[in-house]
Enzyme design. Structure first.
Site, short mmCIF file in Angstrom:
data_model
loop_
_atom_site.label_atom_id
_atom_site.label_comp_id
_atom_site.label_asym_id
_atom_site.label_seq_id
_atom_site.Cartn_x
_atom_site.Cartn_y
_atom_site.Cartn_z
N ASP A 130 0.82 -1.23 0.00
CA ASP A 130 0.00 0.00 0.00
C ASP A 130 0.85 1.28 0.00
O ASP A 130 0.31 2.38 0.05
CB ASP A 130 -0.95 0.00 1.21
N GLU A 135 3.16 2.13 2.30
CA GLU A 135 3.74 2.50 3.60
C GLU A 135 5.17 1.98 3.72
O GLU A 135 5.52 0.96 3.12
CB GLU A 135 2.88 1.94 4.75
N ARG A 184 13.88 25.56 6.43
CA ARG A 184 13.70 26.92 5.90
C ARG A 184 12.33 27.51 6.24
O ARG A 184 12.12 28.70 6.08
CB ARG A 184 13.98 26.95 4.39
N GLN A 185 11.39 26.66 6.70
CA GLN A 185 10.12 27.19 7.24
C GLN A 185 10.34 27.29 8.75
O GLN A 185 9.79 26.52 9.54
CB GLN A 185 8.95 26.26 6.89
N HIS A 244 19.82 25.42 8.98
CA HIS A 244 19.53 26.68 8.31
C HIS A 244 19.41 27.87 9.27
O HIS A 244 19.88 28.97 8.96
CB HIS A 244 18.27 26.56 7.45
N LYS A 261 20.79 40.17 -1.37
CA LYS A 261 19.84 39.38 -2.18
C LYS A 261 18.40 39.75 -1.84
O LYS A 261 18.06 39.87 -0.68
CB LYS A 261 20.05 37.89 -1.92
N ARG A 316 14.61 38.20 -2.65
CA ARG A 316 13.91 37.09 -3.30
C ARG A 316 12.56 37.58 -3.84
O ARG A 316 11.75 38.12 -3.10
CB ARG A 316 13.72 35.94 -2.30
N ASP A 320 27.50 28.87 0.27
CA ASP A 320 26.18 29.02 0.90
C ASP A 320 25.88 27.75 1.70
O ASP A 320 26.57 26.74 1.52
CB ASP A 320 25.11 29.24 -0.18
C1 R5P Z 1 18.50 30.83 1.88
O1 R5P Z 1 18.31 31.51 2.86
C2 R5P Z 1 19.60 29.80 1.80
O2 R5P Z 1 20.71 30.17 2.54
C3 R5P Z 1 20.01 29.58 0.38
O3 R5P Z 1 20.54 30.77 -0.17
C4 R5P Z 1 18.83 29.16 -0.44
O4 R5P Z 1 18.16 28.12 0.20
C5 R5P Z 1 19.24 28.74 -1.81
O5 R5P Z 1 18.09 28.41 -2.50
P1 R5P Z 1 18.04 28.39 -4.07
O6 R5P Z 1 19.14 27.48 -4.53
O7 R5P Z 1 16.67 27.86 -4.37
O8 R5P Z 1 18.21 29.78 -4.56
#
Ligand code: R5P
Length: 284
Positions: A34, A36, A89-90, A120, A182, A184, A208
Site C-alpha cells: 500500500d 507505507e 527553511r520554514q 539553516h 539578495k 527574493r 552558501d
Molecule cells: C536561503 O536563505 C539559503 O541560505 C540559500 O541561499 C537558499 O536556500 C538557496 O536556494 P536556491 O538554490 O533555491 O536559490
C-alpha cells in the site's frame, strides 16, 4: 557504540562507523504494497548505545527517521544525527495560518542527543527536547578549497545570511571575503544587488549553506562572471539540487560544484564523517 544509517545516509553512516571503528548495524528498508514504509534494524542492540544517521531530504526520509528512533526504544542511549534537516527553511510564520514546520519536525524527534550540521537557522535548535548540537562543516570545505589550485581566490557569500560561512572558510585560508545583497522575488527568482567587490581576474568561490533550485547561485555566478571573475566555483554544505538546478548552474557558467555528503550527490566531494565522528567521540 552501534551506528545505523537510514536510507538517506547509508554512505555517510558507513564512513562514520569506519572513522570510529564501531559496529555498523544493517537496516532493511522497503515499502508495503500500500506504499507505507517498512523499517527494520538487524541484530541485537538492546541495552547498547545507538547512533542513527539520517538526513531528512524527503518526507519519507523523515518517516524512516521516526521509525528508526522507535526501533531503538530498548537501546541504552539514542543519538540522532540529522546531517541535512529538511523543512528548516520554514523556521517562522511567513503568512498567517502557516505552521513553523521546523518546529513540528524538531518536536517529533525524541532522542538523548541530537546533532545537526549547519542547520539553516540556529533558532530551530531550541525546538528540540533533546540535548542538541549544531556541527560546522566549514572547516572541511575550507580544507578542500585550500588544496585546489586557485588564482588569487576570493570567497563570496551570496547574501548576508551566508557571510558567517564565507568568513569561517576564508579565515582558515587567509583569504578575502565579502557578500552580496539578495532580494527574493519568488520561489526560484532572486535579484542581487552587488557590493563593491573587485573580482576581475580572480578565482571566486561562492559559498552558501544550501543550493536548492540553484537560483541564488546562478544569479551570483552570472553577476561575478560579468564583473570579470576568472573562474567561478560554488560550494555548499547541503546539495539539495532540486529539479534542473545543476543544468542552471552550468548554464550560468560555473566551473565546478563543491558540496558535502550531508546529502549524497555526485558533487558530494567533501565528507562530513570526520566532523560527526569527532562530535560523537567527544560525547562518549
Ligand atoms: C536561503 O536563505 C539559503 O541560505 C540559500 O541561499 C537558499 O536556500 C538557496 O536556494 P536556491 O538554490 O533555491 O536559490
Amino acid at each position: 557504540m552501534n551506528i545505523i544509517g537510514g536510507p538517506a545516509s547509508q554512505l555517510l553512516a558507513g564512513r562514520v562507523a569506519k572513522e570510529l571503528n564501531c559496529n555498523l548495524l544493517v537496516g532493511e528498508f522497503k515499502r508495503f504494497p500500500d506504499g507505507e514504509l517498512y523499517t527494520r534494524i538487524m541484530g541485537d542492540f538492546a541495552g547498547d548505545m545507538v547512533t542513527i544517521i539520517q538526513s531528512t531530504v524527503t518526507d519519507s526520509d523523515f518517516v524512516s527517521l521516526l521509525q528508526l528512533i522507535d526501533a531503538c526504544t530498548y537501546a541504552s542511549v539514542v543519538n540522532v544525527v540529522i546531517p541535512y534537516m529538511g523543512y528548516a527553511r520554514q523556521d517562522k510564520i511567513f503568512k498567517q495560518g502557516e505552521p513553523i514546520s521546523a518546529r513540528a519536525m524538531a518536536k517529533a524527534i525524541k532522542a538523548d542527543n541530537v546533532y545537526t550540521i549547519n542547520i539553516h537557522a540556529e533558532s530551530i535548535l531550541d525546538y528540540f527536547e533533546a540535548k542538541v548540537k549544531n556541527l560546522d562543516a566549514t572547516p572541511v570545505i575550507g580544507k578542500y578549497i585550500k588544496n585546489m589550485e586557485l588564482k588569487n581566490p576570493l570567497v563570496i557569500a551570496p547574501d548576508d545570511g551566508a557571510i558567517d560561512l564565507a568568513r569561517k572558510a576564508s579565515e582558515d585560508l587567509g583569504l578575502d571575503y565579502d557578500f552580496l545583497d539578495k532580494t527574493r522575488l519568488s520561489g526560484d527568482t532572486v535579484i542581487l544587488k552587488p557590493k563593491n567587490i573587485e573580482v576581475k581576474g580572480r578565482d571566486v568561490i561562492i559559498i552558501d549553506d544550501i543550493i536548492s533550485t540553484g537560483g541564488t547561485m546562478a544569479e551570483t555566478i552570472s553577476l561575478l562572471r560579468s564583473q570579470g571573475a576568472h573562474e567561478v566555483f560554488i560550494a555548499c554544505v547541503h546539495p539539495v539540487l532540486s529539479s534542473n538546478a545543476v543544468l542552471r548552474l552550468f548554464k550560468a557558467g560555473v566551473k565546478g560544484i563543491i558540496a558535502t555528503d550531508t546529502i549524497d550527490k555526485g558533487v558530494s566531494v567533501v565528507s562530513v564523517a570526520p566532523v560527526i565522528a569527532e562530535a560523537l567521540r567527544n560525547n562518549c
